[in-house]
Design a protein around this motif. Structure first.
Motif, short mmCIF file in Angstrom:
data_model
loop_
_atom_site.label_atom_id
_atom_site.label_comp_id
_atom_site.label_asym_id
_atom_site.label_seq_id
_atom_site.Cartn_x
_atom_site.Cartn_y
_atom_site.Cartn_z
N THR A 92 -6.30 12.19 5.84
CA THR A 92 -7.70 12.47 5.50
C THR A 92 -8.25 11.62 4.35
N THR A 93 -7.41 11.22 3.41
CA THR A 93 -7.87 10.49 2.23
C THR A 93 -8.05 9.00 2.54
N ILE A 94 -9.11 8.42 2.03
CA ILE A 94 -9.33 6.97 2.13
C ILE A 94 -9.08 6.35 0.76
N TYR A 95 -8.18 5.38 0.71
CA TYR A 95 -7.79 4.77 -0.56
C TYR A 95 -8.45 3.41 -0.76
N THR A 96 -8.95 3.17 -1.96
CA THR A 96 -9.38 1.85 -2.40
C THR A 96 -8.61 1.50 -3.67
N GLU A 97 -8.91 0.35 -4.23
CA GLU A 97 -8.21 -0.06 -5.45
C GLU A 97 -8.52 0.85 -6.63
N LYS A 98 -9.57 1.63 -6.54
CA LYS A 98 -9.92 2.56 -7.63
C LYS A 98 -9.13 3.86 -7.53
N SER A 99 -8.45 4.09 -6.42
CA SER A 99 -7.72 5.34 -6.24
C SER A 99 -6.57 5.44 -7.25
N LYS A 100 -6.44 6.60 -7.88
CA LYS A 100 -5.41 6.80 -8.89
C LYS A 100 -4.18 7.51 -8.35
N GLU A 101 -4.28 8.10 -7.15
CA GLU A 101 -3.15 8.83 -6.58
C GLU A 101 -1.97 7.90 -6.35
N MET A 102 -0.77 8.38 -6.62
CA MET A 102 0.42 7.57 -6.39
C MET A 102 1.50 8.43 -5.77
N ALA A 103 2.13 7.92 -4.73
CA ALA A 103 3.22 8.65 -4.07
C ALA A 103 4.43 8.70 -5.00
N ILE B 103 0.82 -1.20 0.00
CA ILE B 103 0.00 0.00 0.00
C ILE B 103 0.86 1.26 0.00
N GLY B 104 2.18 1.09 0.10
CA GLY B 104 3.08 2.23 0.02
C GLY B 104 3.02 2.95 -1.31
N ILE B 105 2.31 2.39 -2.27
CA ILE B 105 2.14 3.06 -3.55
C ILE B 105 1.23 4.29 -3.40
N TYR B 106 0.36 4.28 -2.37
CA TYR B 106 -0.54 5.42 -2.14
C TYR B 106 0.18 6.51 -1.34
N PRO B 107 -0.14 7.77 -1.60
CA PRO B 107 0.50 8.86 -0.84
C PRO B 107 0.08 8.85 0.63
N ALA B 108 0.97 9.29 1.50
CA ALA B 108 0.63 9.42 2.91
C ALA B 108 -0.44 10.50 3.07
N SER B 109 -1.43 10.23 3.93
CA SER B 109 -2.49 11.20 4.16
C SER B 109 -3.23 10.84 5.44
N LEU C 128 5.97 7.01 10.71
CA LEU C 128 5.58 8.40 10.90
C LEU C 128 4.54 8.86 9.88
N GLU C 129 4.45 8.13 8.77
CA GLU C 129 3.48 8.45 7.73
C GLU C 129 2.62 7.21 7.48
N GLY C 130 1.44 7.41 6.98
CA GLY C 130 0.58 6.26 6.74
C GLY C 130 -0.54 6.58 5.79
N GLN C 131 -1.28 5.53 5.45
CA GLN C 131 -2.40 5.66 4.53
C GLN C 131 -3.61 4.93 5.13
N HIS C 132 -4.78 5.48 4.89
CA HIS C 132 -6.03 4.85 5.30
C HIS C 132 -6.53 4.05 4.10
N VAL C 133 -6.31 2.75 4.13
CA VAL C 133 -6.56 1.89 2.96
C VAL C 133 -7.61 0.84 3.31
N LEU C 134 -8.55 0.62 2.41
CA LEU C 134 -9.62 -0.35 2.63
C LEU C 134 -9.53 -1.50 1.62
N PRO C 135 -9.86 -2.74 2.06
CA PRO C 135 -9.78 -3.93 1.19
C PRO C 135 -11.06 -4.16 0.41
N THR C 136 -11.43 -3.19 -0.40
CA THR C 136 -12.74 -3.21 -1.05
C THR C 136 -12.95 -4.44 -1.92
N ILE C 137 -11.96 -4.78 -2.73
CA ILE C 137 -12.14 -5.90 -3.67
C ILE C 137 -12.25 -7.22 -2.92
#
Length: 298
Positions: free
Chosen positions: A123-134, A115-121, A268-277
């Protein structure tokens, strides 16, 4: 099924092998050293000029790629980062070469990712549809790893990229180091405490890998995290509660940066990621809540 595993002797791989053995599958573990076969598991040497593992693994149904230098071990020096990156590229290149040499292709390649592919945030909640990339080292590694593994689709082979969260287990990963201060009565919030920890029990990681093989609906990125991520301040409190230890000694960000360097970003950094699929396809977590996972492990 006949399942080939690269990285089968690692932290996640050992748990995965136990599950596959219990299900009666035939397992081939790609290994740098020769080992004796045991309990429907065979070891085949690879990653050497003199080795030709494709000759010993014909008619495999699935490949699982967990190979690569651990991101949890050692300081992230320039040399260590190169080892982390290169080990994944080299192993995946070799797996692709092996698959291309097989007369009968496997139906699926399940490739580890993060999940390190997603930017640290916060406030943002990431699913597999998220296009943001760190844009940091870990995100580049994950992106390039997935892109390389995806080339297997040119042979009409299903590719699944299992984006692991923070994997919790007592034989590896981050938990032993996170729990140690609490065991010594010195645990507390690390950094701001607002950063998200998208965690997952190692047994659920292994079960999800098997699920990805068995469910043909799964393709592309799949988040492998608990449905209930926690912010660091609550994560630490839960460790304290389970161990019956106080949660009182905060660790400032600057201390973590001094101790770990660039690797400090993992805590120190993290992402709020959900296992939607996984959830949409009926996967059930053995340990959906942090308290249940820590009570099992600690």
């Amino acid at each position: 099924m006949k399942i080939v595993i690269a990285g089968g002797s690692g932290f996640v791989g050992q748990v995965l092998v136990e599950i596959l053995q219990s299900k009666g599958h035939e397992i081939i573990i790609l290994s740098r050293s020769a080992k004796s076969a045991k309990k429907n598991t065979t070891y085949v040497k690879w990653l050497g000029d003199e080795n030709a593992p494709e000759n010993e693994i014909q008619y495999a149904d699935a490949f699982i790629n967990l190979a690569g230098v651990s991101i949890n071990e050692g300081r992230w020096t320039t040399e260590h980062q190169k080892q982390i990156y290169d080990s994944r590229m080299i192993a995946t290149d070799e797996l692709l070469r092996i698959i291309s040499a097989l007369q009968k292709k496997p139906s699926v390649l399940v490739n580890a990712s993060a999940i390190g592919i997603y930017p640290a945030s916060t406030t943002t909640i990431y699913t597999e549809k998220s296009k943001e990339m760190a844009t940091d080292f870990l995100a580049k590694t994950v992106h390039d790893w997935e892109m390389k593994a995806a080339t297997v689709e040119e042979d009409q082979i299903r590719a699944v990229f299992m984006r692991f969260g923070v994997v919790l287990g007592m034989d590896g990963g981050a938990l032993p180091l996170m729990a140690l201060p609490y065991k010594l009565f010195g645990g507390g919030t690390v950094g701001s405490g607002e950063q998200w920890i998208s965690w997952v029990h190692v047994k659920d990681v292994a079960r999800a890998l098997v699920f990805a093989i068995e469910n043909t609906n799964l393709q592309g990125p799949v988040n492998v995290t608990s449905p209930f991520p926690q912010q660091m301040k609550y994560f630490g409190k839960t460790i304290g509660t389970v161990l019956n230890r106080p949660h009182w000694f905060p660790v400032p960000s600057f201390m973590m940066k001094i101790a770990l360097g660039q690797k400090s970003a993992l805590v120190l950094e993290g992402q709020h990621v959900l296992p939607t699929i996984l959830q949409d396809n009926g996967f059930e977590f053995m340990f959906p809540t942090l308290k249940s996972a820590l009570e099992d492990l600690l």
